[in-house]
Design a protein around this motif. Sequence first.
Motif, PDB file in Angstrom:
ATOM      1  N   ALA A 226       0.828  -1.201   0.000  1.00  0.00           N
ATOM      2  CA  ALA A 226       0.000   0.000   0.000  1.00  0.00           C
ATOM      3  C   ALA A 226       0.864   1.254   0.000  1.00  0.00           C
ATOM      4  O   ALA A 226       0.607   2.217  -0.740  1.00  0.00           O
ATOM      5  CB  ALA A 226      -0.927  -0.014   1.203  1.00  0.00           C
ATOM      6  N   SER A 229       2.521   1.858  -3.296  1.00  0.00           N
ATOM      7  CA  SER A 229       1.548   2.291  -4.299  1.00  0.00           C
ATOM      8  C   SER A 229       0.989   3.674  -4.004  1.00  0.00           C
ATOM      9  O   SER A 229       0.179   4.200  -4.780  1.00  0.00           O
ATOM     10  CB  SER A 229       0.388   1.283  -4.372  1.00  0.00           C
ATOM     11  OG  SER A 229       0.860  -0.010  -4.658  1.00  0.00           O
ATOM     12  N   GLY A 230       1.394   4.224  -2.863  1.00  0.00           N
ATOM     13  CA  GLY A 230       0.901   5.540  -2.485  1.00  0.00           C
ATOM     14  C   GLY A 230      -0.541   5.542  -2.050  1.00  0.00           C
ATOM     15  O   GLY A 230      -1.223   6.579  -2.135  1.00  0.00           O
ATOM     16  N   GLN A 231      -1.029   4.380  -1.565  1.00  0.00           N
ATOM     17  CA  GLN A 231      -2.433   4.292  -1.159  1.00  0.00           C
ATOM     18  C   GLN A 231      -2.556   3.551   0.175  1.00  0.00           C
ATOM     19  O   GLN A 231      -3.151   2.475   0.248  1.00  0.00           O
ATOM     20  CB  GLN A 231      -3.250   3.584  -2.235  1.00  0.00           C
ATOM     21  CG  GLN A 231      -3.161   4.274  -3.592  1.00  0.00           C
ATOM     22  CD  GLN A 231      -4.045   3.633  -4.631  1.00  0.00           C
ATOM     23  OE1 GLN A 231      -5.251   3.895  -4.688  1.00  0.00           O
ATOM     24  NE2 GLN A 231      -3.466   2.784  -5.448  1.00  0.00           N
ATOM     25  N   LEU A 234      -5.728   0.975   2.393  1.00  0.00           N
ATOM     26  CA  LEU A 234      -6.675   0.195   1.601  1.00  0.00           C
ATOM     27  C   LEU A 234      -6.664  -1.265   2.033  1.00  0.00           C
ATOM     28  O   LEU A 234      -5.650  -1.791   2.482  1.00  0.00           O
ATOM     29  CB  LEU A 234      -6.335   0.283   0.117  1.00  0.00           C
ATOM     30  CG  LEU A 234      -6.490   1.633  -0.579  1.00  0.00           C
ATOM     31  CD1 LEU A 234      -6.222   1.480  -2.077  1.00  0.00           C
ATOM     32  CD2 LEU A 234      -7.864   2.231  -0.350  1.00  0.00           C
ATOM     33  N   GLN A 238      -9.210  -3.918  -2.282  1.00  0.00           N
ATOM     34  CA  GLN A 238      -9.190  -2.588  -2.905  1.00  0.00           C
ATOM     35  C   GLN A 238      -7.837  -2.304  -3.553  1.00  0.00           C
ATOM     36  O   GLN A 238      -7.765  -1.780  -4.665  1.00  0.00           O
ATOM     37  CB  GLN A 238      -9.486  -1.517  -1.846  1.00  0.00           C
ATOM     38  CG  GLN A 238     -10.902  -1.539  -1.297  1.00  0.00           C
ATOM     39  CD  GLN A 238     -11.057  -0.618  -0.104  1.00  0.00           C
ATOM     40  OE1 GLN A 238     -10.152  -0.503   0.743  1.00  0.00           O
ATOM     41  NE2 GLN A 238     -12.198   0.060  -0.018  1.00  0.00           N
ATOM     42  N   LEU A 239      -6.785  -2.667  -2.850  1.00  0.00           N
ATOM     43  CA  LEU A 239      -5.437  -2.418  -3.347  1.00  0.00           C
ATOM     44  C   LEU A 239      -5.156  -3.231  -4.603  1.00  0.00           C
ATOM     45  O   LEU A 239      -4.590  -2.724  -5.579  1.00  0.00           O
ATOM     46  CB  LEU A 239      -4.415  -2.752  -2.260  1.00  0.00           C
ATOM     47  CG  LEU A 239      -2.957  -2.388  -2.530  1.00  0.00           C
ATOM     48  CD1 LEU A 239      -2.819  -0.897  -2.831  1.00  0.00           C
ATOM     49  CD2 LEU A 239      -2.106  -2.764  -1.325  1.00  0.00           C
ATOM     50  N   GLU A 242      -6.866  -1.636  -7.570  1.00  0.00           N
ATOM     51  CA  GLU A 242      -6.146  -0.449  -8.013  1.00  0.00           C
ATOM     52  C   GLU A 242      -4.882  -0.819  -8.804  1.00  0.00           C
ATOM     53  O   GLU A 242      -4.559  -0.193  -9.807  1.00  0.00           O
ATOM     54  CB  GLU A 242      -5.773   0.432  -6.818  1.00  0.00           C
ATOM     55  CG  GLU A 242      -6.950   1.062  -6.109  1.00  0.00           C
ATOM     56  CD  GLU A 242      -7.711   2.058  -6.992  1.00  0.00           C
ATOM     57  OE1 GLU A 242      -7.065   2.713  -7.851  1.00  0.00           O
ATOM     58  OE2 GLU A 242      -8.948   2.162  -6.827  1.00  0.00           O
TER      59      GLU A 242
END
Length: 248
Positions: A226, A229-231, A234, A238-239, A242
């Motif tokens: 996460a 991935s800069g997210q 999540l 969800q990850l 993406e």
Amino acid sequence: MNQTPVLEITGLSGGYSLNKPVLHDIALQVQPGEMIGLIGLNGAGKSTIMKHILGLMSPQKGDITVLGKTRNEDPKGYHSALSFVPESPLLYEEMTVREHIEFTARAYGVDRNDYETRSRHLSELFNMDDKMDTLSSHLSKGMKQKVMIMCAFIARPSLYVIDEPFLGLDPLGIRSLLDFMLELKKSGASILLSSHILSTIENYCDRFIVLHHGKVIAEGTLAEIAAASGQPGLSLEQLFYELVQGGK
């Protein structure tokens, strides 16, 4: 943690055709006592990696070692160090559940006393006590899957390769399987697990390897993937969405 991986794949390329490989320069490790989630869309290459590990396919490039040895260097040691649960159950129709498990135990050289103890535990765990002397041809698909799982777990190899084991299992069977895999982990066994049910494996696997079009596009803990991935924050589901939708 022991620095010698139970499973190590380096630079693996392979597939069904020399001109069109399915896998492209795959590298991964599974350490002792780790459960690794191998995730990807249909056709991403998960089962192809497992076939290469099992020796059902030969690499076009790269190496695969189990406990530091390739299949060519030590075929018997290599295969005795791993156990496999396939996506679809494959059983002998005229053999009973008990006969399947005993046959597998003998193939792995399991001591008779260990066999009796483990067989009893597994039959209770997966609610198969009353089916042990039933022919496999008389079992439901879910029960056949339980037999495959019980056969894989009657031995105690260093590495378990498990491909979509939850298909056909009832909720209690899924929970029993997950809890037993945690027991195996605590004993030092390693598990490479492929599954599409990301919400189920999210809290059980130590790390994840995300495959897309035959390449590793992300790997690490959920938090590490996460963050990379800069997210952050999540869920695994969800990850994953993406990553594969965004082509990152």
